[in-house]
Write an enzyme that holds these catalytic residues in place. Structure first.
Site, PDB file in Angstrom:
ATOM      1  N   LYS A 178       4.211  45.726 -23.724  1.00 45.59           N
ATOM      2  CA  LYS A 178       4.891  44.442 -23.764  1.00 45.59           C
ATOM      3  C   LYS A 178       3.991  43.397 -23.132  1.00 45.59           C
ATOM      4  O   LYS A 178       3.182  43.693 -22.245  1.00 45.59           O
ATOM      5  CB  LYS A 178       6.248  44.495 -23.071  1.00 45.59           C
ATOM      6  CG  LYS A 178       6.253  44.773 -21.576  1.00 45.59           C
ATOM      7  CD  LYS A 178       5.906  43.658 -20.640  1.00 45.59           C
ATOM      8  CE  LYS A 178       6.693  42.395 -20.913  1.00 45.59           C
ATOM      9  NZ  LYS A 178       6.267  41.292 -19.969  1.00 45.59           N
ATOM     10  N   THR A 189      -2.966  45.795 -18.237  1.00 45.56           N
ATOM     11  CA  THR A 189      -2.256  44.552 -18.500  1.00 45.56           C
ATOM     12  C   THR A 189      -0.776  44.772 -18.487  1.00 45.56           C
ATOM     13  O   THR A 189      -0.333  45.889 -18.466  1.00 45.56           O
ATOM     14  CB  THR A 189      -2.635  43.966 -19.863  1.00 45.56           C
ATOM     15  OG1 THR A 189      -2.036  42.686 -19.946  1.00 45.56           O
ATOM     16  CG2 THR A 189      -2.144  44.808 -20.985  1.00 45.56           C
ATOM     17  N   GLU A 276       2.453  33.879 -26.610  1.00 47.61           N
ATOM     18  CA  GLU A 276       3.463  32.814 -26.592  1.00 47.61           C
ATOM     19  C   GLU A 276       2.969  31.585 -27.356  1.00 47.61           C
ATOM     20  O   GLU A 276       1.956  30.973 -27.005  1.00 47.61           O
ATOM     21  CB  GLU A 276       3.793  32.443 -25.153  1.00 47.61           C
ATOM     22  CG  GLU A 276       4.563  33.537 -24.437  1.00 47.61           C
ATOM     23  CD  GLU A 276       4.769  33.272 -22.956  1.00 47.61           C
ATOM     24  OE1 GLU A 276       5.621  33.953 -22.362  1.00 47.61           O
ATOM     25  OE2 GLU A 276       4.089  32.397 -22.403  1.00 47.61           O
ATOM     26  N   SER A 405      15.208  29.015 -17.591  1.00 48.19           N
ATOM     27  CA  SER A 405      16.505  28.429 -17.947  1.00 48.19           C
ATOM     28  C   SER A 405      17.312  29.358 -18.834  1.00 48.19           C
ATOM     29  O   SER A 405      16.813  30.352 -19.302  1.00 48.19           O
ATOM     30  CB  SER A 405      16.292  27.089 -18.647  1.00 48.19           C
ATOM     31  OG  SER A 405      15.536  27.257 -19.813  1.00 48.19           O
TER      32      SER A 405
END
Length: 405
Positions: A178, A189, A276, A405
């Site tokens: 992941k 990692t 990302e 959030s």
């Protein structure tokens, strides 16, 4: 959108290694966020962990227990249990104690792993409550669900599997990983778990995981940030009916090493492909170095440059940014007049200046691709290194601005 990363391939079960998944609701109710892995008795385990000085509590405990008679690996997502001090260590040990009580093994036979938000107290009660369900779910063919269970900001699960024959016996190597952000490994990692049913002596296994990580997880970067929680584990259950591998020699070791390296490389590159906000998968190859470290210094200077990464996102062949990064990489006595730079097979710079044959149209055509290769010829020696990285997009900023959030 993940670049060139599709559904999981077939992940072959590894005899003697089981995985169980449950929901503790650590960050979101109903999310699968606890994974328990059980190693057959007599298994050997080796691993590499982050070099970040602010390493997480579970990393410290895992380091203490590596090399012992490990039976279970316990992973939670949604909370990194990093930057949590003495309370974090106590909570990590408490979660291990809870699993030990349920399984009847010693506490030091359990390795803990966490991933998620840094600095928040570990909700250990939620993890404890989820353990019975995870244990009830233990199966050898649960790799795909476990790959989902260890995800954080990943958009897709990541896994790879290889099998080979030795003296008529099938040997399996399967792994999952992941990671999508906070990726610049400096050991291994993110989180990675690779298992084989070969029987391997622990010192040989430790060398194998270190070598495999150095050529895979230690050659990827998304944003230049080394995580507090990086861990990569290699487990050998010994269930294959073959002699124990006790030295780094012989046909069985060579076959096993190749399969392990291939699985490591595939799951490591999958992290980059799922970086990302990534829209490009970028290979940075540096040849002709005087030593391997200067090749890596140049490669990472290019891969970490925000100017280069944003140019990649914009498909803008602004090759001057690449030259600038090579120049500030810190290579001693660098003779720029020897340097050639390529985008794909297009030479953009020859002997330190714009190539006479280069056109903006050629560069733009390469930069428009989803998969891009940047090759730098230093002209200083015979050493080469390759790393893999991504572009830097608006989406990366949004994901990390909204992470808590």
């Amino acid at each position: 959108m993940a670049v060139g990363l599709g559904p999981l391939p077939t992940l072959h079960p590894v005899p003697g290694f089981e995985l169980g998944i449950a929901s503790a609701g650590i960050k979101r109710v109903g999310r699968k966020d606890v994974v328990v892995m059980r190693c057959a008795e007599g298994s050997t385990i080796a691993g590499v962990t982050t070099t970040n000085a602010f390493c997480a509590a579970p990393v410290l405990i895992t380091r203490e227990r590596l090399g012992g008679a490990v039976r279970y690996l316990l992973t939670n997502t949604g909370n990194a249990n990093a930057g949590t001090g003495a309370d974090g260590l106590a909570n990590a040990r408490r979660s291990c104690a809870a699993l030990a009580a349920l399984t009847g093994v010693a506490e030091d036979a359990i390795l803990p792993f966490s991933t998620g938000v840094i600095g928040e107290p570990l909700p250990v009660e939620k993890i404890e409550a989820a353990l019975p369900a995870a244990l009830a779910d233990l199966k050898e063919d649960n790799w795909a669900l476990a790959a989902e269970g260890i995800m954080t900001t990943d958009t897709l699960p990541k896994g790879a599997s290889r099998q080979f024959q030795h003296d008529g016996v099938t040997v399996t190597v399967t792994g999952i990983s992941k990671g999508a952000g906070m990726i610049r490994p400096n050991m291994a990692t993110m989180l990675g778990y690779i298992a084989t049913d070969a029987k391997v002596a622990q010192p040989v296994l430790q060398d194998l995981v270190r070598d495999a990580a150095n050529k895979s997880f230690n050659r990827i970067t998304i944003d230049g940030d080394t995580s507090t929680n990086d861990c990569c584990m290699l487990i050998a259950t010994g269930r294959a009916a073959l002699p124990e591998v006790t030295e780094k020699a012989g046909e069985l070791y060579a076959q096993l090493k190749q399969a392990v390296f291939e699985v490591f490389m595939e799951v490591a590159q999958a992290i980059v492909r799922d970086g990302e906000g990534a829209t490009k998968f970028v290979t940075v190859q540096v040849n002709g170095g005087g030593n391997h470290q200067e090749c890596l210094d140049v490669a990472y200077a290019v891969a970490h440059s925000p100017l280069i990464k944003t140019a990649l996102f914009a498909s803008d062949p602004n090759w001057g940014r690449i030259l600038a990064a090579v120049g500030y990489a810190g290579v001693a006595n660098l003779d720029v007049s020897l340097i050639d730079v390529f985008l794909g097979d297009v030479c953009i710079a020859r002997q330190g200046g714009r190539a006479a044959t280069y056109t903006e149209e050629q560069g733009a055509a390469v930069m428009a691709r989803e998969e891009i290769a940047i090759r730098i010829e230093l002209g200083r020696g015979d050493c080469s290194e390759t790393i893999w990285t991504t572009d830097l997009s608006h989406e990366y900023v949004r994901i990390n601005a909204e992470y808590r959030s």
